[in-house]
Each structure stands twice: as structure tokens, then as C-alpha cells.
Write a protein that holds these residues in place. Structure first.
Motif, mmCIF file in Angstrom:
data_model
loop_
_atom_site.group_PDB
_atom_site.id
_atom_site.type_symbol
_atom_site.label_atom_id
_atom_site.label_comp_id
_atom_site.label_asym_id
_atom_site.label_seq_id
_atom_site.Cartn_x
_atom_site.Cartn_y
_atom_site.Cartn_z
ATOM 1 N N LEU A 85 4.263 -25.865 30.655
ATOM 2 C CA LEU A 85 4.203 -27.321 30.446
ATOM 3 C C LEU A 85 5.597 -27.895 30.204
ATOM 4 O O LEU A 85 5.924 -28.976 30.711
ATOM 5 C CB LEU A 85 3.262 -27.652 29.280
ATOM 6 N N LEU A 113 -7.651 -26.383 26.211
ATOM 7 C CA LEU A 113 -7.271 -27.773 25.963
ATOM 8 C C LEU A 113 -6.763 -27.936 24.526
ATOM 9 O O LEU A 113 -5.770 -28.643 24.278
ATOM 10 C CB LEU A 113 -8.477 -28.691 26.214
ATOM 11 N N ALA A 116 -3.349 -26.690 24.407
ATOM 12 C CA ALA A 116 -2.445 -27.663 25.041
ATOM 13 C C ALA A 116 -2.130 -28.813 24.079
ATOM 14 O O ALA A 116 -0.989 -29.285 24.007
ATOM 15 C CB ALA A 116 -3.061 -28.199 26.338
ATOM 16 N N LEU A 127 1.343 -35.979 28.261
ATOM 17 C CA LEU A 127 0.770 -35.351 29.443
ATOM 18 C C LEU A 127 -0.465 -36.104 29.881
ATOM 19 O O LEU A 127 -1.457 -36.156 29.149
ATOM 20 C CB LEU A 127 0.324 -33.918 29.125
ATOM 21 N N HIS A 128 -0.409 -36.687 31.078
ATOM 22 C CA HIS A 128 -1.627 -37.252 31.649
ATOM 23 C C HIS A 128 -2.414 -36.059 32.197
ATOM 24 O O HIS A 128 -1.974 -35.387 33.131
ATOM 25 C CB HIS A 128 -1.269 -38.250 32.742
ATOM 26 N N THR A 129 -3.552 -35.783 31.573
ATOM 27 C CA THR A 129 -4.239 -34.515 31.810
ATOM 28 C C THR A 129 -5.585 -34.741 32.477
ATOM 29 O O THR A 129 -6.352 -35.617 32.059
ATOM 30 C CB THR A 129 -4.444 -33.790 30.463
ATOM 31 N N VAL A 131 -8.977 -32.753 33.025
ATOM 32 C CA VAL A 131 -9.741 -31.566 32.625
ATOM 33 C C VAL A 131 -10.955 -31.489 33.546
ATOM 34 O O VAL A 131 -11.744 -32.434 33.622
ATOM 35 C CB VAL A 131 -10.185 -31.680 31.156
ATOM 36 N N ALA A 187 -2.403 -36.814 37.605
ATOM 37 C CA ALA A 187 -2.359 -35.864 36.485
ATOM 38 C C ALA A 187 -1.042 -35.101 36.479
ATOM 39 O O ALA A 187 -0.580 -34.626 37.509
ATOM 40 C CB ALA A 187 -3.530 -34.890 36.584
ATOM 41 N N ASP A 188 -0.440 -35.024 35.289
ATOM 42 C CA ASP A 188 0.729 -34.151 35.107
ATOM 43 C C ASP A 188 0.274 -32.718 34.882
ATOM 44 O O ASP A 188 1.000 -31.765 35.136
ATOM 45 C CB ASP A 188 1.520 -34.547 33.849
ATOM 46 N N PHE A 189 -0.931 -32.617 34.300
ATOM 47 C CA PHE A 189 -1.460 -31.310 33.923
ATOM 48 C C PHE A 189 -2.917 -31.270 34.361
ATOM 49 O O PHE A 189 -3.719 -32.109 33.945
ATOM 50 C CB PHE A 189 -1.333 -31.132 32.403
ATOM 51 N N LEU A 191 -6.138 -29.019 34.174
ATOM 52 C CA LEU A 191 -6.726 -27.873 33.475
ATOM 53 C C LEU A 191 -8.141 -27.701 34.008
ATOM 54 O O LEU A 191 -9.030 -28.506 33.709
ATOM 55 C CB LEU A 191 -6.735 -28.134 31.960
#
Lengths: 479, 101
Positions: A85, A113, A116, A127-129, A131, A187-189, A191
Motif C-alpha cells: 500500500l 480490511l 488495511a 485510500l479509496h477502497t 471491497v 479505487a486505489d486499493f 480488496l
């Protein structure tokens, strides 16, 4: 995708026209397996477009899926995830993690999560995540089953409504589409729950218009980290996809990819080295050519991809029961030469004791007693070709499995005396035949699960089996 | 000479919970070709060594990788009661002593 990456510095040239090539980093074969920080830094200096890594497998066995627990220590997952990350945010590129928490169920995803969230808070990240949950609703699956939209793979156990209902947990293995939707949502991340490993790497290249065959094959050869190299070692894999070629190389101490090592990687854990079924079709390596570019880099060309009926592989686990074990050994040559008969007599004696002591609670069909004979055939079972060649010593593990832990423990406790003292004709008088390793002799193992599905679902769309939640993780805000 | 003396790696592993796969790998083309041309490796031989139906045995010659591969259904699903090799890693041994003329 374009606008998102364009905002994000390095990939701005993506928006200006067609990308000539796209690169990514596979930092380790599994989140928690250990990332070489120095090798990751070196790879990041070559401007990859994203980082991806899987965090799961069925290889450890059915327990993780059934019990809802990860197979890696939390600290190991946190360390690797933090490195990924931090590297991703520094370069302003997406980080994609799939098959979270070993089995990729909802509880596994939430476990990662939570890790994270901690990382984000500790490092002040934003972080724009996205899921993406992969666990399957049982009534949805039963509807698919009734509509003949669940196909058996080979070999498949039987599948009925009650098997679906009796499963502890069922996950669907997603393809590239839910990940692509997450990337389109900036999304940056990402999951993800259970996911095809190559899909984690193929999603963005396919979105960018690169040939699916090369994108999938790039994912396939990169997903195990440095396992694709000639020798194992600490490093990361850096892969580049263009319109007619993949190049793959490691960064890190003394590692190299060779045409043979990359070709051989296609064999690993695959029943067929040439054909690999993904959700949207089959990756075909029959005509693939591998060539050395330099001492450490290999070029891959000629791979093909055949689109097929869209299917999502299902994985399920069900509770078998609870288990207690006894570990010990036998050295007496008179027993070893008649071991199978002796163990059968011991088992029958135990079964009689169980009936006498536990009565109606314990009919034979409700429990299981399995002897593993180390030194004879415990490792290879029915495949053993050398079982007649008797050793001087045999290790025994007795597994007693029953519907409750209490009953499994009682079964194992009732097994100790017969193992110790069941007589043989060669000796007159009381013998002690079994060398117990422990006191107490019985070890409780807890719940035991089995894989109960080997099937593929035919959903109405590539995304209907998966649920995406967009969450802003903000370490600058007090959480 | 036996196969283990020519191959650089003989290994077995799960290919998912329901399948076992076996790889026989070489470091040079000459060794691979020697085994290939001997015709010693076949589905029939594998079926005999492992006591399984020949129609369930997959066999692949992988010249790119200098390797041969066999795959079969697992006799017990991974982790099923009685399964003694969770990862399938120790099932290759009968292949080691295949005689290569």
C-alpha cells in the motif's frame, strides 16, 4: 480508468493515447509470504502501472474456508500489505489484492480490511477502497442448481440442496470483471474475496485494450512471485505486456527467469500444462514461445485465448466433525509383522467399548477411527508400492472423529488402553504394545472440514455473484 | 539408468483439491530427448504403477519446459478423513525407479 490514472501522475501518458505497453509488479506469491522491501523498491523505480498479489489458496486444505480463519499470521499479512500500500500510494498506482485471508470468504475479506484500516491509520494514508465480496448466498445457488446452471467439474462430488445448505461457506472465484468495475470506480486499493489469481493481473491490461491472451498469461506466470525463476529467492516479479509480447523478469538478489523456468512454471499445480480455464474462456499455451532477452528476462509470444461460456468456479467446505488424536509408535517385530490384523482387532475392541460406555449416543456410523501407519503407508496410502517391506519401527497416529469434540475425546480416550494392551499370540501374559508420545495421550484437534464442491456456476452476468462496497479509508481522520 | 538419475526434479503436488499432478523435469535437451525417445513413460505405465484406470491418466510432453507431466484424480479428496498428504507432495516416489533404457 483513463481519467483516474491521468489524475494520478505517472500514468498520465495513458490518457494521451494508446499505451504501448503496461507493466506491473507481483511482489510475492501470497500476501503474508514475505516481500523483499529492497527488491520492491527497485521494481517500483521502473514505473509499473499497478501492483497485484493474491492472498489465498486451497492448497493449505479445507479448514480455512470452513472455519473462516486465515492460514498466515496477522503480523505477516500486515507487513506485506503495508509495503504494497505504501509503494502504491507513493507511485499513485492501484494495488489489487485477491483471495483475501487465504479462503476469500466475507469474514476473510473483513479480516484483511481491518488490517488495511490499521495500516492507513498508522501511516496517515488515504485510500479509496473497493471491497469485493465473493461468498455465495445459498438460496441463490439453489436457484442456479434447479435451473441446471451449476456444472460438475471432473471429478465432482454429488451436489444437492442439502449439500449447499450443509456447507459452512461457499465462495465463487471471480474473474477480471468485478476488479475492472472497481478500477473504473477509481479505487486505489481493490480488496477482493476469492479470485482467480491471474485475473488480479489481467484485469487492468484487458481494460486498456491489450490482448486477453497475453494479459491472462502474464498473470498466470506472475502470480506465484519468484517461483517462476530458475531458483527460489527473495525478490519481486516485474512483468510488461505489449500488443504482441510479454516480458517477465525478477528484481532481487541473483534471481533469473529463463525460457525453461518460465515454461516450467505453467506446469506447477496445474493438471494440464497447456489449457487453463478462466471464467471467460480458456488460456491456451500450446503454441507459446519462450525466448531469453537477456540473462534474467524472458519474452513470451504466441499464447492464445478462446472465449467460452462464462462460468464461476465454486469452492465449498463442510464440517466433517471434531477430532482427537493419539500419537505413538510400535517397535515389537511380532506386532509389526501382523500390524493390519492387530489394528483391526484393536479397532473392533474400541468399537465395542464405545458401544458399552456411550450406548445409543455412539452408533458406528456416527464416528470414525483412522490409523495412519507411518513407516508403512501413511504418506502414500493406496499408492504405496513398498508396503510389504516392513520397517523395524512404525509410527501410529489414531484420528478419532465424531459429531462433538467431547465424543471425539472420549473415543480417543477409550482407544488408549486397547492400543497399549491388546494381546498377541506370540507373547504369554500382559503386554504393553504401544509407545505413547504424550501424557495426556489425547490431543484435541477441533473441527475438521472437507471440500464438498468441485463445480462451476453459470451466472447471468460476470458481476452478479460479487458485491462491491466502496469505502474511503482515511488515516488522517481519527478512526 | 533409472529416471531419478536423469531428471533434475521429480515432484508431485495437488492441482486443486481433487487432482494430483506429477512433473518430471530435466536441465538439458539431451536428457529430455533421451527419455522421450525411450518411450518408457506412458499412461499405461503410470496406471500400472499407481493402480488407477488408464483412462483417468493425463500425460503431457512439454518440450518447452523440458518436462513430462502426469495428472490423475486424487484417490481421496485433499483433507478427506484418511488423506495423509495434504499438499500431495510425497506421491512421486514410484516414478523415481522407472528404468530408462
Amino acid at each position: 480508468m483513463n481519467s483516474h490514472l491521468a489524475h494520478d501522475g505517472k500514468a498520465a501518458r495513458m490518457a494521451k493515447g494508446r499505451l504501448q505497453q503496461i507493466s506491473f509488479v507481483s511482489p510475492t506469491g501470497s500476501v503474508g509470504g514475505g516481500i523483499s522491501s529492497a527488491a520492491l523498491d527497485e521494481a517500483m523505480s521502473h514505473s509499473p502501472h499497478f501492483i497485484a498479489c493474491d492472498a489465498g489458496t486451497t492448497d493449505a486444505g479445507p479448514f480455512s474456508l470452513g472455519m473462516g480463519m486465515p492460514a498466515f499470521p496477522r503480523e505477516a499479512v500486515k507487513r506485506d500489505l503495508a509495503l504494497m500500500l505504501l509503494a502504491g500510494r507513493k507511485a499513485k498506482i492501484p494495488v489489487i489484492v485477491g483471495s483475501a485471508g487465504t479462503a476469500g470468504g466475507d469474514v476473510h475479506v473483513d479480516w484483511v480490511l481491518e488490517i488495511a484500516r490499521e495500516i492507513v491509520a498508522e501511516h496517515g494514508l488515504k485510500l479509496h477502497t473497493a471491497v469485493i465480496y465473493a461468498e455465495q448466498d445459498k438460496s441463490y445457488l439453489k436457484t442456479l442448481l434447479h435451473e441446471n446452471r451449476i456444472l460438475p467439474l471432473d471429478p465432482a462430488p454429488p451436489l444437492t440442496d442439502s449439500i449447499i445448505d450443509g456447507s459452512s461457506r461457499i465462495v465463487g472465484m471471480m474473474g477480471v470483471e468485478p476488479i475492472q468495475a472497481a478500477i473504473r470506480d477509481k479505487a486505489d486499493f481493490v480488496l477482493a474475496g476469492r479470485c482467480s489469481d491471474p485475473a488480479l493481473f489481467a484485469a487492468i491490461p484487458i481494460m486498456q485494450g491489450f490482448p486477453p491472451a497475453l494479459a491472462w498469461h502474464a498473470g498466470k506466470v506472475s502470480e506465484c512471485g519468484t517461483l517462476v525463476c530458475e531458483t527460489l529467492g527473495k525478490g519481486v516479479i516485474f512483468t510488461t505486456v505489449s500488443y504482441d509480447e510479454i516480458t517477465i523478469r525478477p528484481y532481487g538478489g541473483n534471481l533469473r527467469c529463463t525460457p525453461q523456468s518460465v515454461a516450467a512454471h505453467s506446469l506447477y499445480e496445474s493438471a494440464d500444462p497447456y489449457l487453463h480455464r478462466e471464467c471467460s474462456g480458456t488460456l491456451d499455451l500450446t503454441n507459446t514461445r519462450f525466448e531469453a532477452i537477456d540473462d534474467v528476462t524472458v519474452s513470451i509470444r504466441g499464447t492464445e485465448f478462446t472465449p467460452e461460456l462464462y462460468t464461476v468456479k465454486l469452492e465449498g467446505a463442510e464440517l466433517v466433525g471434531y477430532q482427537s488424536i493419539i500419537v505413538g509408535g510400535i517397535r515389537d517385530p511380532y506386532i509389526i509383522r501382523q500390524l493390519d490384523n492387530w489394528l483391526a482387532s484393536v479397532k473392533s475392541y474400541i468399537q465395542d467399548s464405545v458401544t458399552r460406555v456411550l450406548g445409543d449416543k455412539a452408533d458406528k456410523a456416527s464416528y470414525s477411527l483412522v490409523f495412519h501407519k507411518y513407516g508403512i503407508n501413511a504418506v502414500m496410502g493406496s499408492f504405496e508400492t513398498d508396503a510389504a517391506n516392513l520397517p523395524h519401527e512404525v509410527g501410529i497416529v489414531l484420528e478419532a472423529t465424531a459429531p462433538t469434540q467431547d465424543m471425539a475425546r472420549k473415543l480417543a480416550e477409550l482407544s488408549r488402553q486397547p492400543l497399549l494392551h491388546y494381546p498377541i499370540e506370540e507373547w504369554v501374559g500382559s503386554i504393553t504394545a504401544f509407545a505413547c508420545l504424550h501424557n495426556p495421550a489425547v490431543i484435541d484437534r477441533g473441527p475438521v472440514f472437507r471440500f464438498n464442491l468441485h463445480h462451476a456456476a453459470v451466472p447471468a452476468s460476470a458481476t452478479e455473484m460479487f458485491r462491491t462496497h466502496l469505502i474511503d479509508l482515511d488515516g488522517l481522520r481519527t478512526s | 539408468m533409472i529416471l531419478a538419475e536423469i531428471a533434475t526434479l521429480i515432484r508431485s503436488k495437488n492441482a486443486g483439491p481433487f487432482t494430483l499432478t506429477f512433473d518430471i523435469m530435466f536441465s538439458d535437451l539431451a536428457s529430455y530427448c533421451r527419455v522421450l525417445e525411450s518411450n518408457a513413460l506412458s499412461r499405461e505405465l503410470f496406471a500400472k504403477l499407481y493402480g488407477c484406470p488408464v483412462e483417468k491418466v493425463l500425460f503431457f510432453e512439454c518440450a518447452n519446459a523440458l518436462a513430462f507431466k502426469f495428472s490423475i484424480p486424487r484417490p481421496l479428496t485433499q483433507g478427506e478423513l484418511g488423506d495423509g498428504d495434504m499438499h500431495g507432495g510425497q506421491q512421486f516416489v514410484p516414478l523415481m525407479t522407472i528404468e530408462i533404457p
